[in-house]
Design an enzyme around this catalytic site. Structure first.
Site, PDB file in Angstrom:
ATOM      1  N   GLN A  97      -1.242   2.713  -5.623  1.00 26.73           N
ATOM      2  CA  GLN A  97      -2.632   3.001  -5.245  1.00 26.73           C
ATOM      3  C   GLN A  97      -3.621   2.581  -6.332  1.00 26.73           C
ATOM      4  O   GLN A  97      -4.691   2.068  -6.037  1.00 26.73           O
ATOM      5  CB  GLN A  97      -2.789   4.484  -4.945  1.00 26.73           C
ATOM      6  CG  GLN A  97      -2.767   4.751  -3.458  1.00 26.73           C
ATOM      7  CD  GLN A  97      -2.885   6.208  -3.116  1.00 26.73           C
ATOM      8  OE1 GLN A  97      -3.232   7.036  -3.960  1.00 26.73           O
ATOM      9  NE2 GLN A  97      -2.599   6.534  -1.873  1.00 26.73           N
ATOM     10  N   SER A 149      -8.676  -1.792  -1.788  1.00 22.24           N
ATOM     11  CA  SER A 149      -9.365  -0.499  -1.702  1.00 22.24           C
ATOM     12  C   SER A 149     -10.482  -0.390  -2.730  1.00 22.24           C
ATOM     13  O   SER A 149     -11.583   0.050  -2.408  1.00 22.24           O
ATOM     14  CB  SER A 149      -8.380   0.655  -1.923  1.00 22.24           C
ATOM     15  OG  SER A 149      -7.500   0.749  -0.844  1.00 22.24           O
ATOM     16  N   ARG A 202       0.860  -1.198   0.000  1.00 22.35           N
ATOM     17  CA  ARG A 202       0.000   0.000   0.000  1.00 22.35           C
ATOM     18  C   ARG A 202       0.889   1.238   0.000  1.00 22.35           C
ATOM     19  O   ARG A 202       0.965   1.976   0.983  1.00 22.35           O
ATOM     20  CB  ARG A 202      -0.948  -0.064   1.177  1.00 22.35           C
ATOM     21  CG  ARG A 202      -2.070  -1.039   0.836  1.00 22.35           C
ATOM     22  CD  ARG A 202      -3.127  -1.089   1.868  1.00 22.35           C
ATOM     23  NE  ARG A 202      -4.429  -1.188   1.244  1.00 22.35           N
ATOM     24  CZ  ARG A 202      -5.558  -1.357   1.910  1.00 22.35           C
ATOM     25  NH1 ARG A 202      -5.542  -1.438   3.216  1.00 22.35           N
ATOM     26  NH2 ARG A 202      -6.696  -1.443   1.277  1.00 22.35           N
TER      27      ARG A 202
HETATM   28  P1  NAD Z   1      -9.193  -3.036   7.224  1.00 23.07           P
HETATM   29  O1  NAD Z   1     -10.088  -3.566   6.165  1.00 23.07           O
HETATM   30  O2  NAD Z   1      -7.993  -3.833   7.605  1.00 23.07           O
HETATM   31  O3  NAD Z   1     -10.040  -2.786   8.568  1.00 23.07           O
HETATM   32  C1  NAD Z   1     -11.201  -2.003   8.558  1.00 23.07           C
HETATM   33  C2  NAD Z   1     -11.207  -1.086   9.767  1.00 23.07           C
HETATM   34  O4  NAD Z   1     -11.507  -1.829  10.956  1.00 23.07           O
HETATM   35  C3  NAD Z   1      -9.891  -0.360  10.039  1.00 23.07           C
HETATM   36  O5  NAD Z   1     -10.096   1.029  10.002  1.00 23.07           O
HETATM   37  C4  NAD Z   1      -9.505  -0.840  11.439  1.00 23.07           C
HETATM   38  O6  NAD Z   1      -8.831   0.146  12.186  1.00 23.07           O
HETATM   39  C5  NAD Z   1     -10.859  -1.179  12.025  1.00 23.07           C
HETATM   40  N1  NAD Z   1     -10.836  -2.002  13.251  1.00 23.07           N
HETATM   41  C6  NAD Z   1     -10.039  -3.053  13.553  1.00 23.07           C
HETATM   42  N2  NAD Z   1     -10.310  -3.517  14.796  1.00 23.07           N
HETATM   43  C7  NAD Z   1     -11.321  -2.753  15.288  1.00 23.07           C
HETATM   44  C8  NAD Z   1     -12.051  -2.732  16.514  1.00 23.07           C
HETATM   45  N3  NAD Z   1     -11.781  -3.594  17.509  1.00 23.07           N
HETATM   46  N4  NAD Z   1     -13.004  -1.795  16.669  1.00 23.07           N
HETATM   47  C9  NAD Z   1     -13.268  -0.894  15.694  1.00 23.07           C
HETATM   48  N5  NAD Z   1     -12.622  -0.873  14.510  1.00 23.07           N
HETATM   49  C10 NAD Z   1     -11.653  -1.777  14.312  1.00 23.07           C
HETATM   50  O7  NAD Z   1      -8.733  -1.552   6.850  1.00 23.07           O
HETATM   51  P2  NAD Z   1      -8.535  -0.906   5.410  1.00 23.07           P
HETATM   52  O8  NAD Z   1      -9.825  -0.444   4.892  1.00 23.07           O
HETATM   53  O9  NAD Z   1      -7.739  -1.819   4.581  1.00 23.07           O
HETATM   54  O10 NAD Z   1      -7.675   0.374   5.779  1.00 23.07           O
HETATM   55  C11 NAD Z   1      -6.565   0.270   6.665  1.00 23.07           C
HETATM   56  C12 NAD Z   1      -5.645   1.479   6.512  1.00 23.07           C
HETATM   57  O11 NAD Z   1      -4.963   1.450   5.276  1.00 23.07           O
HETATM   58  C13 NAD Z   1      -6.311   2.820   6.564  1.00 23.07           C
HETATM   59  O12 NAD Z   1      -5.487   3.674   7.308  1.00 23.07           O
HETATM   60  C14 NAD Z   1      -6.346   3.269   5.144  1.00 23.07           C
HETATM   61  O13 NAD Z   1      -6.426   4.666   5.003  1.00 23.07           O
HETATM   62  C15 NAD Z   1      -5.026   2.733   4.679  1.00 23.07           C
HETATM   63  N6  NAD Z   1      -4.947   2.580   3.228  1.00 23.07           N
HETATM   64  C16 NAD Z   1      -3.824   2.995   2.575  1.00 23.07           C
HETATM   65  C17 NAD Z   1      -3.726   2.856   1.204  1.00 23.07           C
HETATM   66  C18 NAD Z   1      -2.517   3.319   0.455  1.00 23.07           C
HETATM   67  O14 NAD Z   1      -1.701   4.031   0.993  1.00 23.07           O
HETATM   68  N7  NAD Z   1      -2.351   2.900  -0.784  1.00 23.07           N
HETATM   69  C19 NAD Z   1      -4.746   2.285   0.510  1.00 23.07           C
HETATM   70  C20 NAD Z   1      -5.875   1.856   1.195  1.00 23.07           C
HETATM   71  C21 NAD Z   1      -5.956   2.006   2.564  1.00 23.07           C
END
Ligand code: NAD
Length: 377
Positions: free
Chosen positions: A124, A130, A119
């Site tokens: 991206q 995503s 990531r």
């Molecule tokens: P994910 O699918 O792994 O998890 C979904 C959400 O569940 C997360 O926000 C996590 O913090 C939350 N979670 C976990 N345990 C929890 C609990 N006990 N109670 C409440 N919430 C809880 O997450 P994701 O959608 O893949 O995103 C993770 C991170 O990656 C984010 O910071 C996102 O902005 C980032 N991201 C970065 C890029 C990039 O740089 N290319 C791309 C996509 C996402």
């Protein structure tokens, strides 16, 4: 350079790995593109649409293909129809599927798992987690609205007022953020929670209210990679108490919480479900990873008392045309990095971190460090 677009073999998979738009680009890059007959039907794309974009349509497409584009990992029984050395690019679901990974290695294919894409900024546009989670987040609200017997926005009519629905989003990653935005567009009153402090500002910027146990542990709950840590028992108990109080007053709850490499955290127990009023709806987007909600059943809408719990599988597939369009673009962008544009042929740079991060098998062996056979560890 022959690129095949496979027809998905899993009955629950309506998505396809290329669209006419990406086929046209591949042809422009010098590829001969062959699409399996009927591959796009689940996404509203006909064989004629692919032909108009410059592809051939055939029944068996993998035999001579240098690259095979798929949504899911090929079935082990089908690998005999793949050419040795072919690049196979898909969502490989590699965790816990050691036998299937071994079979791909043995078949001599070079398998790339799109969900392992680093990531980083450069990748991206190749991030399938995503692109698909964003659509799942949107669809979760639409599915909740469909099951909910009331309107979401406040309506003041001559016959009386319909109050706005109260929607609570648990887990504010990519899916959760889109769920918040969608519920807001539909006029709901939205609150959201997460364990990562960075999400507070994101929630508020979308016009929703943030709710969480904001203690010392919360301040350190985000890993360097931007993901959530598994929280301590004490934190979970405090979180549960806060959620229990809040959830009673909600009409719709959407859960999206995941922790990489671990089962989904249990966030809503049966007492919380029972505390909600009749007609309320819960959507568990984490159901494929063990679920956030007690009583959620994979692939089903269950009724617990007067509450419906929605546990649909493959939620991005419920918007197959949009999901395919974005997924196909993710694949195209990745494949482009492995094509020499001057020579119009494949040129994989094995030192590229995108290749290293996603390549599972090569030359008959499993090469990804996370999936080495146990005996070799
Ligand atoms: P994910 O699918 O792994 O998890 C979904 C959400 O569940 C997360 O926000 C996590 O913090 C939350 N979670 C976990 N345990 C929890 C609990 N006990 N109670 C409440 N919430 C809880 O997450 P994701 O959608 O893949 O995103 C993770 C991170 O990656 C984010 O910071 C996102 O902005 C980032 N991201 C970065 C890029 C990039 O740089 N290319 C791309 C996509 C996402």
């Amino acid at each position: 350079m022959r690129v095949a677009v496979a027809r998905e073999t899993d009955a629950g998979e309506p998505r396809v790995a290329a669209t006419p738009e990406t086929v046209k680009k591949l042809v422009g890059l010098g590829a001969e593109v062959v699409v399996a007959r009927g591959a796009g039907l689940g996404s509203g794309i006909s064989d004629a649409d692919y032909e108009a974009a410059g592809a051939k349509v055939a029944d068996n497409v993998t035999k001579d293909a240098d690259v095979v584009l798929r949504v899911r990992r090929p079935a082990t029984a089908d690998l005999k129809d793949y050419k040795k050395g072919a690049l196979v690019i898909a969502i490989m679901d590699p965790y816990g599927h050691d036998a299937e990974l071994k079979a791909m290695a043995a078949a001599g294919v070079i398998a790339f798992a799109m969900e392992l894409m680093p990531r980083i900024t450069r990748a991206q546009s190749m991030d399938v987690l995503s692109s698909q989670a964003n659509l799942a987040g949107y669809r979760s609200v639409i599915d909740a609205a469909e099951e909910y017997g009331r309107a979401l926005p406040m309506m003041m009519t001559a016959a009386g007022t319909v109050p706005a629905a109260k929607v609570f989003i648990m887990g504010v990653g990519v899916a959760g953020l889109q769920a918040i935005a969608t519920a807001r567009r539909l006029g709901a009153i939205v609150t959201a929670t997460d364990v990562r402090p960075a999400t507070k500002e994101q929630v508020e910027s979308l016009g929703a209210k943030f709710l969480a146990v904001e203690d010392e542990e919360f301040k350190n709950a985000q890993t360097a990679g931007g993901y959530a840590k598994e929280m301590s028992r004490e934190y979970q108990a405090k979180q549960a108490a806060l959620v229990a109080e809040h959830i009673k007053k909600q009409d719709i709850v959407i859960t999206t919480a995941l922790i990489p490499g671990r089962p989904a955290p249990k966030l809503v127990n049966k007492d919380m479900v029972a505390s909600m009023r009749d007609g309320s709806v819960i959507v568990d987007l984490a159901v494929e990873r063990g679920g956030n909600v007690e009583g959620a059943k994979a692939g089903e809408v269950t009724r617990v008392g007067g509450v419906k719990i929605v546990g649909y599988l493959n939620v991005p597939g419920r918007l197959a045309a949009s999901a395919s369009a974005l997924y196909a673009k993710n694949l195209l962008t990745f494949l482009e990095t492995m094509i020499d544009k001057k020579e119009k042929k494949l040129a994989v740079n094995w030192d590229d971190e995108l290749v290293k991060g996603t390549a599972l098998t090569r030359d008959g062996a499993i090469i990804h460090p996370n999936f080495q056979p146990k005996s070799a560890a």
